[in-house]
Design an enzyme around this catalytic site. Structure first.
Site: not given
Length: 263
Positions: A140, A153
């Site tokens: 990501s 995350y």
């Protein structure tokens, strides 16, 4: 059956994983679909078999469960037909760092880091022995941006990028291709599962567009594919600056500014 390598896809019941399954099935690859939701996997598998005349196996697994993870590892290490791993399974983060519990931290790191790494480790020796194959790790852009306030995350996705780059250096000379795919916000179920209000987010890329772009990068054998990045040279410059920084820190003395006491 086809002469093309089979593709094992984690997190395959919906979103990015299901779309990868559709695309590879359309290319004539047999599939192994991995996820927790067996009914959804079975429905997808049936549709892909009918539409593409390929073999589609379903492997129900919760990759945060040690027994289930070991079963998927065994399939990757033992099934010589599998030549491509799409390491897609992952979960998002709801709330800031101080909102997390021990349980949410463990689950996030176990799925996004531990499971992904162990699955890559399970298939890599066999691919090296064969002298061909591919590992695709879904990261990501959050892994580049601590400013996004998704600290755990983002840290897991920074790990995915680093791991992919390291694996590229180790495995590409042996014929194994490793790709890191760094999506920005993409319209998938991960947002709802993490408790995020979609109305608070900026416009997001659709899954089809994301996966199609990632597969163009795959076909081009890109090391890092960032589908929303408009100017490819931005990444090249970023990576060049990183390497330049490394060249300057290979020294045996502290920098002058740290050897002078001020005031």
């Amino acid at each position: 059956m086809t002469n093309r390598p089979s593709v094992l896809i984690t997190g395959a019941s919906s979103g990015i994983g299901a779309t990868y399954a559709e695309r590879f099935a359309a290319r004539g690859h047999d599939l192994v679909l991995v996820a927790r939701d067996k009914p959804r996997l079975e429905a997808l598998a049936a549709r892909l078999r009918d539409a593409n005349s390929v073999r589609v196996d379903v492997l129900q697994a919760d990759l945060t469960d040690a027994t289930d993870l070991a079963a998927v590892e065994a399939r990757l290490s033992d099934d010589a037909r599998i030549g491509i791993l799409i390491n897609n399974a992952g979960m998002g983060q709801s709330g800031r760092f101080i909102d997390q519990t021990a349980g949410t931290i463990d689950r996030l790191i176990t799925l996004n880091i531990l499971a992904l790494t162990r699955l890559a480790s399970a298939i890599a020796p066999r691919l090296v022995q064969a002298g061909e194959g591919a590992i695709v790790n879904i990261g990501s852009v959050v892994g580049l941006a601590p400013e996004f306030a998704m600290t755990i995350y983002g840290a897991t996705k920074a790990f995915v990028l680093f791991l992919s780059q390291g694996l590229h250096l180790e495995l590409s000379p042996k014929g194994v291709y490793v790709q890191a795919v760094l999506p920005a916000a993409t319209r998938t179920e991960i947002w709802e599962r993490s408790g995020t209000d979609l109305n608070l987010l900026p416009p997001m890329m659709e899954v089809d567009e994301l996966v199609d772009a990632a597969l163009i990068g795959f076909d081009r054998r890109e090391q890092v594919t960032i589908p929303p990045l408009q100017a490819a040279e931005r990444w090249d410059a970023y990576d060049s600056m990183r390497k330049g920084l490394l060249a300057e820190i290979k020294q045996d003395r502290a920098a002058e500014r740290y050897r002078t006491v001020e005031g």
